[in-house]
Design a protein around this motif. Structure first.
Motif, PDB file in Angstrom:
ATOM      1  N   PHE A 296       0.719  -1.212   0.071  1.00 44.92           N
ATOM      2  CA  PHE A 296       0.243   0.168   0.021  1.00 44.92           C
ATOM      3  C   PHE A 296       0.739   1.314  -0.024  1.00 44.92           C
ATOM      4  CE2 PHE A 296      -1.855   3.543   2.519  1.00 44.92           C
ATOM      5  CZ  PHE A 296      -2.885   3.879   1.727  1.00 44.92           C
ATOM      6  N   PHE A 297       2.012   1.415   0.588  1.00 42.91           N
ATOM      7  CA  PHE A 297       2.699   2.508   0.503  1.00 42.91           C
ATOM      8  C   PHE A 297       3.269   2.842  -0.560  1.00 42.91           C
ATOM      9  CE2 PHE A 297       3.362   0.593   5.100  1.00 42.91           C
ATOM     10  CZ  PHE A 297       2.785   1.385   5.882  1.00 42.91           C
ATOM     11  N   THR A 298       3.623   1.887  -1.408  1.00 42.94           N
ATOM     12  CA  THR A 298       4.344   2.385  -2.753  1.00 42.94           C
ATOM     13  C   THR A 298       3.224   2.123  -3.971  1.00 42.94           C
ATOM     14  OG1 THR A 298       5.201  -0.078  -2.857  1.00 42.94           O
ATOM     15  CG2 THR A 298       6.704   1.755  -2.233  1.00 42.94           C
ATOM     16  N   ILE A 299       2.918   1.009  -4.365  1.00 46.33           N
ATOM     17  CA  ILE A 299       1.935   0.744  -5.639  1.00 46.33           C
ATOM     18  C   ILE A 299       0.457   1.147  -5.375  1.00 46.33           C
ATOM     19  CG2 ILE A 299       3.538  -0.760  -6.797  1.00 46.33           C
ATOM     20  CD1 ILE A 299       1.656  -3.138  -5.920  1.00 46.33           C
ATOM     21  N   GLY A 300       0.181   0.823  -3.769  1.00 42.83           N
ATOM     22  CA  GLY A 300      -1.208   1.225  -3.393  1.00 42.83           C
ATOM     23  C   GLY A 300      -1.593   2.541  -3.572  1.00 42.83           C
ATOM     24  N   SER A 301      -0.590   3.539  -3.009  1.00 52.77           N
ATOM     25  CA  SER A 301      -0.643   4.919  -3.030  1.00 52.77           C
ATOM     26  C   SER A 301      -0.082   5.700  -4.099  1.00 52.77           C
ATOM     27  CB  SER A 301       0.154   5.308  -1.710  1.00 52.77           C
ATOM     28  OG  SER A 301      -0.411   4.753  -0.663  1.00 52.77           O
ATOM     29  N   GLY A 302       0.343   4.946  -4.949  1.00 53.43           N
ATOM     30  CA  GLY A 302       1.020   5.569  -6.439  1.00 53.43           C
ATOM     31  C   GLY A 302       2.326   6.436  -5.887  1.00 53.43           C
ATOM     32  N   LEU A 303       3.112   5.874  -5.227  1.00 57.81           N
ATOM     33  CA  LEU A 303       4.520   6.647  -4.883  1.00 57.81           C
ATOM     34  C   LEU A 303       5.633   5.540  -4.923  1.00 57.81           C
ATOM     35  CD1 LEU A 303       3.207   7.746  -1.175  1.00 57.81           C
ATOM     36  CD2 LEU A 303       3.325   9.162  -3.163  1.00 57.81           C
ATOM     37  N   ALA A 304       6.536   6.260  -5.025  1.00 58.17           N
ATOM     38  CA  ALA A 304       7.896   5.717  -5.067  1.00 58.17           C
ATOM     39  C   ALA A 304       8.408   5.097  -3.763  1.00 58.17           C
ATOM     40  CB  ALA A 304       9.095   6.464  -5.929  1.00 58.17           C
ATOM     41  N   PHE A 305       9.540   4.221  -3.585  1.00 60.07           N
ATOM     42  CA  PHE A 305       9.768   3.899  -2.464  1.00 60.07           C
ATOM     43  C   PHE A 305      10.682   4.644  -1.699  1.00 60.07           C
ATOM     44  CE2 PHE A 305      13.133   1.543   0.286  1.00 60.07           C
ATOM     45  CZ  PHE A 305      12.178   1.162   1.224  1.00 60.07           C
ATOM     46  N   GLY A 306      10.509   4.933  -0.474  1.00 62.22           N
ATOM     47  CA  GLY A 306      11.213   5.845   0.457  1.00 62.22           C
ATOM     48  C   GLY A 306      11.781   5.271   1.763  1.00 62.22           C
ATOM     49  N   ARG A 307      12.738   5.750   2.111  1.00 64.34           N
ATOM     50  CA  ARG A 307      13.616   5.263   3.351  1.00 64.34           C
ATOM     51  C   ARG A 307      12.511   5.193   4.598  1.00 64.34           C
ATOM     52  NH1 ARG A 307      17.471   7.965   3.144  1.00 64.34           N
ATOM     53  NH2 ARG A 307      19.335   6.733   2.405  1.00 64.34           N
ATOM     54  N   ASP A 308      12.534   4.035   5.195  1.00 61.53           N
ATOM     55  CA  ASP A 308      11.349   3.903   6.203  1.00 61.53           C
ATOM     56  C   ASP A 308      10.018   4.464   5.950  1.00 61.53           C
ATOM     57  OD1 ASP A 308      11.007   3.088   8.853  1.00 61.53           O
ATOM     58  OD2 ASP A 308      11.853   5.021   9.979  1.00 61.53           O
ATOM     59  N   MET A 309       9.668   3.816   5.024  1.00 61.54           N
ATOM     60  CA  MET A 309       8.206   4.129   4.637  1.00 61.54           C
ATOM     61  C   MET A 309       7.120   3.644   5.667  1.00 61.54           C
ATOM     62  SD  MET A 309       7.805   3.927   0.608  1.00 61.54           S
ATOM     63  CE  MET A 309       6.422   4.914   0.551  1.00 61.54           C
ATOM     64  N   SER A 310       7.484   2.485   6.156  1.00 63.71           N
ATOM     65  CA  SER A 310       6.556   2.165   7.317  1.00 63.71           C
ATOM     66  C   SER A 310       6.185   2.829   8.333  1.00 63.71           C
ATOM     67  CB  SER A 310       6.929   0.681   7.714  1.00 63.71           C
ATOM     68  OG  SER A 310       8.166   0.519   8.090  1.00 63.71           O
ATOM     69  N   ALA A 311       7.383   3.433   8.861  1.00 66.55           N
ATOM     70  CA  ALA A 311       7.132   4.828   9.730  1.00 66.55           C
ATOM     71  C   ALA A 311       6.450   4.512  11.091  1.00 66.55           C
ATOM     72  CB  ALA A 311       6.435   5.952   9.213  1.00 66.55           C
ATOM     73  N   GLY A 312       6.713   3.118  11.490  1.00 63.53           N
ATOM     74  CA  GLY A 312       6.189   2.559  12.818  1.00 63.53           C
ATOM     75  C   GLY A 312       4.715   2.216  12.660  1.00 63.53           C
ATOM     76  N   ASN A 313       4.189   1.852  11.312  1.00 60.97           N
ATOM     77  CA  ASN A 313       2.835   1.286  11.557  1.00 60.97           C
ATOM     78  C   ASN A 313       2.744  -0.099  11.847  1.00 60.97           C
ATOM     79  OD1 ASN A 313       0.609   3.021   9.462  1.00 60.97           O
ATOM     80  ND2 ASN A 313       2.767   3.606   9.041  1.00 60.97           N
ATOM     81  N   GLY A 314       3.975  -0.722  12.008  1.00 56.95           N
ATOM     82  CA  GLY A 314       3.865  -2.236  12.310  1.00 56.95           C
ATOM     83  C   GLY A 314       3.518  -2.323  13.685  1.00 56.95           C
ATOM     84  N   PHE A 315       4.089  -1.241  14.735  1.00 56.80           N
ATOM     85  CA  PHE A 315       3.801  -1.381  15.978  1.00 56.80           C
ATOM     86  C   PHE A 315       2.596  -0.882  16.305  1.00 56.80           C
ATOM     87  CE2 PHE A 315       8.461  -0.749  15.495  1.00 56.80           C
ATOM     88  CZ  PHE A 315       8.879  -1.724  15.799  1.00 56.80           C
TER      89      PHE A 315
END
Length: 391
Positions: A296-315
């Motif tokens: 979702f962070f990349t193809i799901g949102s139409g964005l390129a990959f960026g460093r630390d994209m998950s930004a704590g969402n796993g926790f």
């Protein structure tokens, strides 16, 4: 809307239109102070009723929770938009909340699959991040976002396999393994982002968005249609994942054996269930589900990959799992709550809310702390969670 003089004459305007619909619901205004006072009275009455039920040890009905939640949100939005020239975009607020909830829901489902079988999956953060990375790279390399959608769960499953290998075969502390895997994936993706992806962005890290799929007729329903039925295939897969997992966990042989392995592995072993094999495959499956959420962070949102994209969402996904009491339906509600709180800060920032933006940015994390602290009610994890099993 022109701001009126006097506190009692201020109004808050709400907007529901969002794209094409069967019919348009016009903008409507409510008297701010009167609405807040009425809703406050309803909330106080609900609180008293809930206290009486608690004293009599009666179960609190679901409708009471809904009344309190919806009443508080509407009262808060009415106060925040009082006298503002900007309108409160209701449909946009809900659509954004669902979008921000997608990786949290996939992550929470991943945690449920793993922890119901006895494996603590702290590595959801790394699985989300590696899924986002694989989806972006494969989709960019082949200029095919749907190939990226296939690569994401494979990447998450690989992280899950590493977790299962160390936790089951070598019986390493599962929390430590999860933290190490998160750090490993963060370092690995950061390295490739700074070297390979940065050197040739057009080949390795170009934007490849998934297309929007509108469900005929359903997408035209006002408010609900654009929110639920005008989405990418990833969101529809999320719907399916929650429904299937809810059914499989409580209505199938796989779910019965999974819960048995997580609650009493010795008893499960005595009736012929291979405990460690079940834990390994569930952990791999859980990693694949989380990796799919990372897309979702990349193809799901139409964005390129960026460093630390998950930004704590796993926790936060782990907190949603705990708040939902290791139940897919409960975790879904908790994840949507977190997503709504994040998007609420974004919307209130655009309309000029009197609340400081720093507090709005803190809101989802404050909710996470309360959830993990257990202030939302007593929860019980699977009895054998985190305990290695030796036959």
């Amino acid at each position: 809307m022109i701001r009126r003089e006097g506190v009692w004459e201020e109004a808050t305007e709400f907007q529901s239109r969002y794209g094409e619909q069967w019919f348009t619901i016009p903008n409507f205004s409510v008297p701010s102070m009167l609405t807040v006072l009425v809703l406050t009275g309803i909330l106080l009455a609900a609180a008293v009723y809930g206290f009486v039920l608690a004293r009599s040890r009666a179960k609190t009905p679901v409708w009471l929770h809904l009344v309190v939640g919806v009443g508080f949100v509407v009262a808060f939005l009415t106060w925040a938009g009082a006298g503002k020239t900007s309108v409160i975009p209701v449909t946009s607020l809900l659509a954004g909340a669902l979008a921000l909830s997608v990786p949290l829901i996939f992550g929470a489902m991943s945690g449920i699959i793993c922890e119901r079988s006895g494996i603590i999956n702290i590595a959801i953060e790394g699985q989300l991040l590696f899924g986002a990375f694989a989806a972006a790279v494969i989709a960019s390399l082949f200029t095919a976002p749907y190939l990226g959608l296939v690569a994401a769960p494979i990447a998450g499953g690989l992280v899950g396999a590493l977790l299962a290998w160390f936790a089951v075969k070598y019986q390493v502390n599962q929390i430590i393994v999860g933290v190490v895997l998160n750090t490993l994936i963060l370092g690995l993706t950061s390295f490739f982002f700074s070297t390979l992806l940065a050197e040739n962005r057009e080949t390795w890290n170009a934007r490849q968005p998934l297309g929007i799929i509108e469900i005929p007729l359903l997408s035209q329903i006002p408010i609900v249609g654009p929110v639920l039925f005008r989405q990418t295939i990833l969101v529809y897969l999320m719907y399916a994942a929650v429904i299937i997992l809810q059914f499989m966990l409580f209505r199938s042989r796989w779910g019965l054996r999974t819960r048995a392995v997580g609650e009493h592995p010795k008893a499960a072993d005595t009736v012929g269930i291979n405990v460690n094999k079940r834990r390994v495959w569930n952990t791999v499956l859980g990693g694949a589900v989380a990796g799919l959420g990372g897309a979702f962070f990349t193809i799901g949102s139409g964005l390129a990959f960026g460093r630390d994209m998950s930004a704590g969402n796993g926790f936060i996904a782990l907190a949603a799992m705990i708040l939902g009491k290791w139940n897919p339906a409960g975790a879904l509600v908790a994840a949507v709550l977190f997503g709504f709180s994040k998007n609420l800060g974004n919307v209130l920032g655009t309309i000029g809310s009197p609340m400081p933006p720093q507090l709005l940015a803190m809101l989802p994390y404050v909710i996470t702390i309360f959830a993990v602290a257990g202030l939302v009610g007593r929860v019980r994890a699977p009895a054998a969670e985190g305990i290695p099993y030796t036959k």
